[in-house]
Design an enzyme around this catalytic site. Structure first.
Site, PDB file in Angstrom:
ATOM      1  N   GLY A  31       0.856  -1.164   0.054  1.00 31.44           N
ATOM      2  CA  GLY A  31      -0.095  -0.050   0.108  1.00 31.44           C
ATOM      3  C   GLY A  31       0.990   1.176  -0.147  1.00 31.44           C
ATOM      4  N   ASN A  49       1.788   2.913  -2.425  1.00 30.84           N
ATOM      5  CA  ASN A  49       0.969   4.233  -3.276  1.00 30.84           C
ATOM      6  C   ASN A  49      -0.036   4.707  -2.790  1.00 30.84           C
ATOM      7  OD1 ASN A  49       2.796   4.666  -5.954  1.00 30.84           O
ATOM      8  ND2 ASN A  49       2.681   2.327  -5.957  1.00 30.84           N
ATOM      9  N   ASN A  60      -4.795   2.672 -13.684  1.00 29.77           N
ATOM     10  CA  ASN A  60      -3.859   1.600 -12.917  1.00 29.77           C
ATOM     11  C   ASN A  60      -2.349   2.380 -13.239  1.00 29.77           C
ATOM     12  OD1 ASN A  60      -2.816  -0.884 -11.899  1.00 29.77           O
ATOM     13  ND2 ASN A  60      -1.949  -1.321 -13.929  1.00 29.77           N
ATOM     14  N   HIS A 105       1.500   1.272 -13.432  1.00 24.44           N
ATOM     15  CA  HIS A 105       2.541   0.177 -13.816  1.00 24.44           C
ATOM     16  C   HIS A 105       3.863   0.647 -13.716  1.00 24.44           C
ATOM     17  CE1 HIS A 105       3.286  -3.551 -15.857  1.00 24.44           C
ATOM     18  NE2 HIS A 105       4.293  -2.950 -16.662  1.00 24.44           N
TER      19      HIS A 105
END
Lengths: 196, 196
Positions: free
Chosen positions: A11, A13, A109, A111
């Site tokens: 977690g 981010n 998202n 990446h």
């Protein structure tokens, strides 16, 4: 802008987003819930420490996707939060068409590579082994193609001679922690437009 | 270090190398010849203006490779120059195994993307259409895999909102003109090692 975060791991981010929100850097964005497919995931504990509603939701028996029945629960739990944006922050399951269509053009998202290089798993390690000199991270809209949706923003990371993998991972993660809140702020203010 | 340059086009990257050599920035590197598969290519005229031996060599009838007989002439013409390094600067033909084995670990190529993204032709346009936010250029060793040899160096280029394709091309080319002489200098001084 109401945000729901989905994550499976540490977690870090999510913490970057929650910190930015606390520091009033996200243009009034509210993080309304954090959901995880991993019981006792650190991301849930971090959310609690920020007083954000957080919950483990059973993903079902399948490994890479949410199983059909459980997917219903996920969809309903998220719909209840009435989000404008769903942020995948280290969420390790592929979302299926039904989920994607219900939250169409609302899911982003993060990446850990400069897509289209190194989609899929273990991207940082793949980039390191390929000896690229510049890698980075990407925020993109989520569609049915894995790591293939439209790119919103990217940040570069230089791999120097002598860098070990661990250091490269730290550098990419540091770039992620800057990029993701920045994208959320720009979505909230309209600098980055939502796709229609 | 003796360099032979092969090119098919305008020769802007060859000019960048030749300028750097004239300005004594390449650690005593000597550009001993420029060969082109295109008669009257600008790269040949540029070489002449730098007083560097330059010659059109017939590539034969095939479009993407040197034809078998002509390949002999190419190999012999290059061998006569006794090069330590062969630089492909916009050379639009794929080198075949025989050529590669004779000049094994001596050939570098400049490619206008951050490989492994966008190998092959029209890389800048592909990157632009994919809406990546960071592209760049790559210098790599040449092996039998197209644009797949080991990466030596890369330079990033940021694509900003509103950039048109023409501007992105200019920016990538500017990065190329910096990167290629820099790599050659570092090969000449041993900062970048030749592969054994």
């Amino acid at each position: 802008m109401r945000i729901v975060i989905l994550g499976s791991g540490k977690g870090t981010n999510a913490v970057a987003i929650m910190k930015a929100a606390v520091e009033q850097q996200l243009a009034g964005t509210e993080i309304v819930a954090v959901f995880s497919d991993i019981e006792n995931a650190m991301i849930l504990k971090h959310a609690e420490s920020f007083n954000i509603s957080s919950r483990y939701l059973n993903p079902g028996n399948q490994k890479t996707v949410l199983s059909a029945n459980e997917e219903e629960t996920w969809i309903n739990s998220i719909l209840e939060m009435n989000p404008d944006l769903i942020v995948l922050a280290g969420f390790m399951r592929i979302l299926k068409p039904k989920f994607l269509s219900i939250f169409k053009n609302k899911i982003i998202n993060l990446h850990p590579s400069l897509l289209p290089s190194f989609p899929g798993l273990n991207s940082i390690e793949k980039a390191f082994n390929k000896k690229v000199k510049i890698t980075g991270c990407t925020v993109h809209w989520v569609n049915e193609e894995i790591d293939g949706g439209e790119i919103i923003a990217q940040a570069p990371v230089r791999i120097m001679n002598g860098d070990v993998l661990k250091l490269v991972k730290q550098k990419v993660h540091a770039a992620e922690h800057m990029l993701l809140p920045w994208v959320i702020r720009d979505l909230a203010t309209g600098v980055i437009p939502f796709v229609e």
